[in-house]
Enzyme design. Structure first.
Site, PDB file in Angstrom:
ATOM      1  N   ASP A 172     -31.865  -5.953   4.809  1.00 44.29           N
ATOM      2  CA  ASP A 172     -31.713  -7.035   5.368  1.00 44.29           C
ATOM      3  C   ASP A 172     -32.319  -6.581   6.925  1.00 44.29           C
ATOM      4  OD1 ASP A 172     -30.915  -9.619   6.965  1.00 44.29           O
ATOM      5  OD2 ASP A 172     -29.773 -10.020   5.088  1.00 44.29           O
TER       6      ASP A 172
ATOM      7  N   HIS B 156     -28.756 -11.557  11.260  1.00 46.84           N
ATOM      8  CA  HIS B 156     -28.902 -12.250   9.764  1.00 46.84           C
ATOM      9  C   HIS B 156     -28.246 -11.037   8.917  1.00 46.84           C
ATOM     10  CE1 HIS B 156     -30.616 -13.339   5.827  1.00 46.84           C
ATOM     11  NE2 HIS B 156     -30.868 -14.262   6.385  1.00 46.84           N
TER      12      HIS B 156
ATOM     13  N   SER C 123     -29.725 -17.424   1.971  1.00 44.17           N
ATOM     14  CA  SER C 123     -29.353 -16.090   2.448  1.00 44.17           C
ATOM     15  C   SER C 123     -27.733 -16.004   2.578  1.00 44.17           C
ATOM     16  CB  SER C 123     -29.823 -15.914   3.979  1.00 44.17           C
ATOM     17  OG  SER C 123     -31.054 -15.783   3.822  1.00 44.17           O
TER      18      SER C 123
END
Length: 629
Positions: free
Chosen positions: A3, A78, A408
């Site tokens: 990520d 994220h 996600s």
């Protein structure tokens, strides 16, 4: 986690009570900007970052437009969010601006974390870096790989798809790879990461809502959803319609949905603005930016019904459906000085029907391999509260926990569950773990009604929306029967799809020669059966492995897709200590003489303790032998 990196100081990554890394672990803690070896711990036992491929593909990383760290440190948020969702430690009294307050924990809070930073704040992720990360993760000794990334269609072939290639090598080493299914829903054929050896995850809603009252000047009240806790005083403000305050460089259509630069600043300043979603403007994000830029003090965004709430840090943004939006507009047109008051949002649980498939969740069938059912399973991915990077330039003031929506977010939910299944059943292969998740998934909501898929309009969800269904972690521990598959089965599929031996050899990393074999497209031992071109009849074979009681007898039950006749041979499977695997055939016959649509059914194996269900998806096509002219 592959990520954008990790924020190691987050409370979600405390290592209290954690054991030391396993002796087999070969990972490292790679230092860099504001990240050194001490940032790893008994929780974060590995951290690497990759920039060479990025700079070769996109040019030197430009950090002048925002914060970034040449290290495993997460500047985006994220990666921190997905990591804490999958394996975050327990953190008490967490909230998002006072909303959704409670205990935060990851799916597998006792798991170790290894972080591979391959994506950057510019939005770029290099294929070369991704493959390097796969190689390192495999060598380091990970058990589960969680990959919340991917590109929308057109999908590259499996032998050219970086993620498919890297995950193929991981699965060959017994590592389960979990990927997001994409955020291009509710349109069909948009699902991504469709390789059969991957677990592809759709996004579903949860039973938590954030009702926000809108009171008009005539004391009429409507309720939308927002993340709004402070800012406007509890009083009435003027409200205007975007179309009525179009700027001189815009038109009414653009102003109606509050497109960038479409509003007159003089007429919007100090007012709440009503905007309507359009085909070109689906998200409230742009409208928030537009209204903020012209110094509007609030936004009411009318859209088709969805549970996904957009984060707005500077002005309140209340999302309502078109019916409420039209009612507000009717009031405004009938009133000389229309006023509105927005009341702070509340947190409400167990009052919202769930799960539903999220409107943004990408749908099947796979545009690359329609005979492989995708997505595989659905998991929570709407308004998920998890750790965040305070360095993210998107928010002011910085946040340590944030709400996010997307596949996600659903992907690491499954990654955490896979870690738990792997701990309970260490000998299970990635295919067995996927089978356990798919065959035990639920197709019902909390009221035992069929799950609905958000869309335009909403509809009853089917296998192209959620695969096997919404994940049921507790049932997956004891599935009874599983559908296993080996790497040779996937190679057979690649051969049958027409890829040449040279391309497949490059993918597998060793000389591979395609052999003539039965139809690997329909006979690949997946926990689903998809026949996109059923003419008269076809026979499909599957093999099940007993992982339940040694002496078990299962009986078949079929819910046939509309327009088909389905038989199972044998219809009874008897397992004992010497018979742990059994093969069966499913015979499909078309009852239609015209080209049809996809229809859906189920095949159940039941023994009184277990109900092992796989989806059946059939599309009938015209058989030339029926043509008279």
């Amino acid at each position: 986690m592959m990520d954008t990196g990790i924020w190691p100081e987050s409370e979600s990554f405390r290592d209290d009570g954690m054991a030391d890394a396993p002796t087999r672990w070969k990972g490292i803690c790679q230092a860099g900007e504001e990240f050194n070896a001490s940032d790893c711990s008994r929780k974060i036992i590995g951290a690497r970052w990759y920039i060479k491929g990025y700079e070769a593909e996109f040019g030197k990383l430009n950090t002048t437009q925002g914060v970034e760290f040449l290290s495993p440190r997460d500047a985006v948020g994220h990666g921190t969010h997905t990591s804490s969702t999958a394996a975050g430690s327990l953190v008490e009294n967490v909230s998002f601006a006072g909303l959704a307050r409670g205990l935060a924990r990851g799916g597998a809070p006792a798991s170790w974390l290894a972080v591979y930073k391959i994506c950057w704040s510019t939005g770029g992720c290099s294929s070369a870096d991704l493959l390097a990360a796969f190689d390192d993760a495999i060598s380091d000794g990970v058990d589960v790989l969680s990959v919340s990334l991917g590109a929308p269609p057109p999908l590259p072939s499996y032998v050219d798809d970086t993620l498919a290639i890297g995950s193929f090598h991981a699965v060959a080493k017994g590592i389960t790879v979990v990927c997001s299914g994409g955020n291009s829903g509710p349109y069909p054929q948009t699902v991504i990461n469709t390789a059969p050896w991957i677990i592809t995850v759709a996004a579903s809603t949860i039973d938590r809502a954030f009702p926000t009252a809108i009171t008009l000047g005539n004391n009429q009240t409507f309720v939308g959803q927002a993340f709004y806790t402070s800012g406007l005083r509890d009083r009435f403000y003027p409200i205007v319609y975007g179309e009525d305050i179009a700027s001189t460089i815009s038109d009414e259509d653009s102003a109606r949905s509050c497109d960038d630069g479409s509003l007159n600043a003089t007429l919007a300043r100090g007012k709440v603005v009503l905007c309507f979603q359009s085909r070109s403007q689906r998200s409230a994000t742009v409208a928030i930016s537009t209204v903020t830029a012209v110094e509007g003090i609030g936004l009411i965004f009318a859209q088709f019904p969805s549970k996904d709430v957009t984060v707005s840090s500077r002005i309140p943004c209340v999302q309502v459906d078109f019916t409420i939006g039209t009612s507000l507009l009717t009031y405004m047109e009938a009133t000389r000085n229309p006023l509105v008051k927005i009341t702070s949002s509340r947190t409400v649980i167990r009052k919202q029907i769930s799960p539903e498939v999220a409107v943004f969740s990408s749908r099947g069938p796979s545009s690359l391999s329609p005979s492989v059912l995708k997505p595989d399973v659905a998991a929570p991915g709407v308004n998920i509260l998890a750790s965040w990077s305070p360095a993210s330039s998107q928010l002011d003031p910085p946040l340590n926990f944030k709400m996010e929506s997307g596949t996600s977010m659903s992907c690491p939910h499954i990654s955490g569950i896979v870690a738990l299944l792997k701990a309970i059943h260490p000998s299970w292969t990635p295919a067995m773990i996927k089978s356990a998740l798919v065959t035990t998934a639920s197709t019902k909501d909390q009221y035992s009604q069929n799950i609905v898929a958000e869309g335009a309009p909403h509809k009853q969800a089917d296998a192209f929306d959620y695969g096997g269904g919404h994940v049921d972690a507790n049932r997956a521990v004891n599935p009874g029967l599983v559908y296993d598959a080996e790497i040779s089965d996937y190679v057979c599929l690649l051969c049958f799809m027409g890829y040449n031996s040279s391309a497949i050899s490059t993918m597998t990393g060793k000389p591979t020669k395609c052999k003539e074999s039965s139809n690997c497209l329909v006979n690949l031992n997946l926990p689903s059966i998809v026949i996109p071109n059923l003419k008269r009849g076809v026979t499909v074979s599957r093999v099940v492995t007993n992982v339940g009681p040694v002496n078990s007898i299962y009986t078949a039950r079929v819910e046939a897709p509309v327009g088909t006749y389905v038989r199972v041979k044998p219809s009874v499977l008897s397992f004992n200590s010497s018979m742990t695997k059994l093969k069966f055939r499913v015979i499909f016959n078309s009852l239609l003489r015209v080209q049809g649509r996809y229809s859906f059914g189920n095949l159940f194996w039941e023994d009184g303790l277990h109900e092992v269900r796989i989806p059946l998806v059939i599309r009938t096509v015209i058989d030339d032998s029926y043509a008279e002219t």
